[in-house]
Design a protein around this motif. Structure first.
Motif, mmCIF file in Angstrom:
data_model
loop_
_atom_site.group_PDB
_atom_site.id
_atom_site.type_symbol
_atom_site.label_atom_id
_atom_site.label_comp_id
_atom_site.label_asym_id
_atom_site.label_seq_id
_atom_site.Cartn_x
_atom_site.Cartn_y
_atom_site.Cartn_z
ATOM 1 N N UNK A 129 50.796 16.193 38.618
ATOM 2 C CA UNK A 129 50.768 14.998 40.204
ATOM 3 C C UNK A 129 52.811 15.503 40.386
ATOM 4 N N UNK A 130 52.901 15.535 41.471
ATOM 5 C CA UNK A 130 54.631 15.866 42.246
ATOM 6 C C UNK A 130 54.153 14.749 43.214
ATOM 7 N N UNK A 160 57.008 15.290 50.140
ATOM 8 C CA UNK A 160 56.230 16.934 51.067
ATOM 9 C C UNK A 160 57.405 18.029 50.337
ATOM 10 N N UNK A 161 56.138 17.937 49.344
ATOM 11 C CA UNK A 161 57.137 19.487 48.684
ATOM 12 C C UNK A 161 57.184 20.594 48.244
ATOM 13 N N UNK A 163 53.421 24.891 49.123
ATOM 14 C CA UNK A 163 53.721 24.173 50.276
ATOM 15 C C UNK A 163 53.407 22.797 50.666
ATOM 16 N N UNK A 164 53.731 21.384 50.146
ATOM 17 C CA UNK A 164 52.696 20.298 50.139
ATOM 18 C C UNK A 164 51.625 19.828 49.545
ATOM 19 N N UNK A 168 60.135 17.237 37.673
ATOM 20 C CA UNK A 168 59.369 17.190 38.882
ATOM 21 C C UNK A 168 58.098 17.008 39.241
ATOM 22 N N UNK A 169 57.128 16.805 38.032
ATOM 23 C CA UNK A 169 55.811 16.450 37.615
ATOM 24 C C UNK A 169 55.589 15.278 36.718
ATOM 25 N N UNK A 170 54.247 15.136 37.118
ATOM 26 C CA UNK A 170 53.955 14.097 35.653
ATOM 27 C C UNK A 170 52.557 14.532 35.494
#
Lengths: 634, 103
Positions: free
Chosen positions: A271-272, A276-277, A306-307, A335-337
């Motif tokens: 998960x990010x 708005x990744x 993207x997104x 950047x992520x979990x």
């Protein structure tokens, strides 16, 4: 101040280039030896020179070609993977190698050389055919050599490609070539399922080894084995020294290992938090964190468009050792979990500190652990007698020039194995400390260690030599097996059955053609290889040992043995292995053996073949007197 | 035909070089048996003891490894050198067989 990531990239690329140059020099050496061997082919009778080096191999060449062929991709890829995964119990598992030189060489070497000379044979099936004066014996032997040796080739080709991929992964032109190849092969049936790096390395490795083997024949194989054997020994000693320095000595490594517990395998979603990744790709092996900031490792690459904020479930590895968790924290990608984590503990050894130090060793799937007493005893028999039963070793024992060479070679092989196998256990138990989380791809631990350790030591050029060691091991096995399969087809099938009057020119052309053809066929078959190399290697060597060990022992030492018993012995040995592997597949759902009463199929095959040979010989007509006089009268 | 070769089971029907090879074969099988017994017995007794986080070590490695693998390996090397230099006999591999013309 330069950007740290960019700096690391440059350092890594420079290291990759240095290693590449060292490695390229090694390959040049291989081709020079092949060219020299090829020149000798013109001075001797082709078939005898191409397949057996004119039976004139001296001490260093005989000892090192024997030892280098034994130390295959299994020794440098599969074996380190098992040490890494199961710990010190692998020292017991491999202990049989302490007496392999005396048992394996002593069992046959003198008799097989003598009988081979009496028979005028240059291949193992040819020797058996003439010993029993029976074409059926020769044909069955040829079929079994070609069948099992092909599986062995698959494992070695996979090992060669894996090593090369690790060596080149930081080299920019290589990455460009990988992407180009992937764009060509994507969507193609069979080939398109392979990753670009594996496919490219497989092709380069295969072309190299096929070319020099086809060009230089047995003598090129022996000479390159000598060079490769020396590289292996030097490589292992250097890696041992650098590894022990890195972990603070063996005592410290053992104490650190004592606190380790096995990891857990499972799945998670990534998960990010960024609303708005941008597009993000996390390579295989990336370290990520869970909600409690505990590290996990990705088993496959993950791409988020993207997104896109949440990935599909992906395979992860969870580290359970507290000291490692703290050490890995700085490497975690922020950047992520990982969420929705679902992992499974090891069937044996989960949460038990010290499990890597003693038997049976941790196991992901077997509740009783990795190594039982019976299995250890089985492997003690397996390494000695299955090794002796390999036609690739037998053919070498037919090639040395005199018994003084044999006696000295036994000593040399003993020293070589001592320098290789025990140090490997020390290196790769320590590797758990240096490179945690390699359970995601255990077969790559050797080249990864070589790259990692040499960079830490500030000697990246040395990685080329260290990686050349396992590469040399693989090459020295592949070339031997290629020449063996080629000799089986050309000498034992074509010359014996189809065209006994074939001219030397025809035999020469066919030998080159078959060597190349068999190699290419193996490449095609190994485009999608199994996960563990060692499984294939144990199956193939077990099958060959089962088919040839007892038939050859009786053929050389028991005058009363008949041709029918030889055929029955070979077939029953092969069938025993095949049946127990089929049962294993049916029970486990994946490629693997069934250890009836805890014993490896090879042990059962020995019992079955012995009974079949004794009974068949007793209840059939005695062999011709002239054969007994010829082969046992000296 | 050599007169003593009419019975393939008699000792006299077999050549001296073959009989020497057979003696060496038995010695090698004996070697395997001795080391198999040592390593299996030692491993069974020592290798399964759970040391927890405080392992007994010798030369830096778990002590069972030294007694079950390291020491036998060292002795095996000494025995192999002795065997190859002192016990194994040389044989003329190219000497003609009784009916070499039949090859």
């Amino acid at each position: 101040m330069p950007d740290r990531t960019a700096l690391l990239g440059i350092t890594s690329a420079t290291a990759g280039n240095s290693a590449l140059i060292t490695f390229a020099l090694y390959l040049v050496g291989v081709f020079v030896l092949a060219a020299l061997a090829n020149r000798l082919q013109n001075k001797a009778e082709f078939a005898s020179e191409y397949f057996l080096g004119s039976k004139n191999i001296g001490m260093w060449a005989f000892a090192l070609t024997y030892a280098a062929t034994a130390a295959s991709g299994g020794s440098f890829m599969g074996f380190p993977a098992l040490i890494y995964s199961h710990g010190w119990s692998l020292a017991w598992w491999i202990a049989g190698y302490s007496i392999v030189p005396i048992v394996s060489l002593g069992l046959f070497a003198k008799r097989i050389n003598q009988v081979g000379r009496i028979a005028g044979a240059i291949t193992v099936p040819e020797l058996l055919r003439r010993r029993f004066a029976s074409p059926a014996v020769g044909n069955v032997a040829t079929a079994l050599v070609v069948f099992f040796m092909f599986f062995y080739l698959l494992a070695q080709f996979k090992a060669g490609a894996e090593i090369m991929a690790t060596l080149l992964e930081d080299v920019a032109p290589y990455q460009t070539a990988v992407h180009a190849l992937e764009s060509i092969t994507r969507g193609l049936p069979w080939i398109g399922q392979s990753s670009g790096d594996y496919l490219l390395c497989l092709l380069v490795f295969a072309i190299t080894v096929i070319l020099y083997t086809a060009y230089g024949g047995f003598r090129a194989v022996v000479w390159t084995d000598v060079m490769q054997g020396l590289i292996m020994a030097v490589g292992v000693i250097l890696l041992l020294s650098l590894t022990l320095r890195q972990v603070g000595g063996l005592h410290q490594a053992t104490q650190t290992l004592a606190a380790m517990t096995p990891p857990e395998f499972g799945t998670a979603r990534l998960q990010r938090d960024d609303p708005d990744p941008e597009a993000l790709t996390l390579p295989r092996g990336s370290w990520i964190k869970d909600a409690a900031a505990q590290p996990l490792r990705l088993q496959t690459a993950v791409t988020l468009a993207a997104g896109e904020r949440l990935s599909a479930p992906t395979s992860v590895l969870r580290i359970t050792t507290e000291e490692e968790k703290a050490r890995l924290a700085p490497q975690v990608d922020p950047r992520v979990t990982a969420i929705e984590i679902n992992t499974t503990a090891y069937a044996h050894g989960a949460g038990k500190p010290g499990v890597y130090l003693h038997a049976p060793g941790p196991s992901r799937t077997t509740p009783t652990g990795f190594l039982s007493v019976f299995l250890a005893l089985s492997f003690f028999a397996f390494w000695n007698f299955s090794g002796a039963g390999q036609p690739s070793y037998m053919v070498r024992q037919m090639a040395y020039n005199n018994t003084v060479t044999l006696r000295r070679s036994i000593i040399l092989v003993a020293v070589f194995f001592t320098l290789i196998y025990f140090p490997l256990v020390i290196i790769f138990t320590s590797a758990r400390i240096v490179l945690p989380g390699m359970e995601i791809h255990p077969d790559r631990i050797m080249p990864e260690m070589a790259s990692h350790i040499t960079q830490l030591a500030g000697m990246p050029w040395l990685a080329g030599l260290l990686i050349a060691a396992p590469f040399a091991a693989v090459m020295s096995s592949v070339d031997s097996f290629l020449i063996l399969v080629s000799s089986g087809v050309v000498r034992d099938i074509y010359q014996e059955n189809i065209n006994p009057q074939a001219s030397e020119k025809t035999v020469k052309r066919l030998s080159h053609l078959v060597t190349v053809g068999v190699g290419l066929l193996a490449v095609f078959a190994v485009l999608n290889p199994p996960r563990f190399l060692q499984d294939l290697i144990v199956f193939a060597s077990g099958g060959l040992g089962a088919s040839f060990l007892m038939p050859m022992v009786f053929a050389l030492y028991w005058p009363r043995m008949t041709a029918g018993a030889a055929v029955g012995g070979m077939i029953s040995g092969a069938l025993t292995i095949l049946v127990l592997y089929c049962i294993g597949y049916a029970i486990q759902g994946e490629f693997g053996e069934y250890n009836l009463l805890g014993l490896h199929p090879f042990v059962w095959s020995i019992l079955v073949t012995t009974v079949v040979i004794l009974l068949s010989s007793r209840f059939s007509q005695a062999p011709e007197q002239r054969l007994i006089e010829k082969f046992f009268g000296r | 035909m050599h007169p003593a070769m009419s019975d393939p089971h008699s000792r006299e029907s077999l050549g001296a070089s073959f009989r020497q090879s057979k003696r060496e074969l038995l010695l090698m099988l004996g070697t395997w048996l001795v080391f198999a017994l040592w390593i299996t017995a030692s491993g069974s007794l020592l290798a399964f003891r759970d040391p927890g986080e405080n392992p007994a070590t010798l030369f830096g490695m778990p002590s069972w490894v030294v007694y079950t693998v390291g020491l036998p390996w060292l002795i095996a090397d000494v025995w192999i050198i002795f065997f190859a230099l002192r016990l194994m006999k040389d044989t003329d591999l190219d000497a003609p067989s009784p009916d070499a013309h039949d090859a």
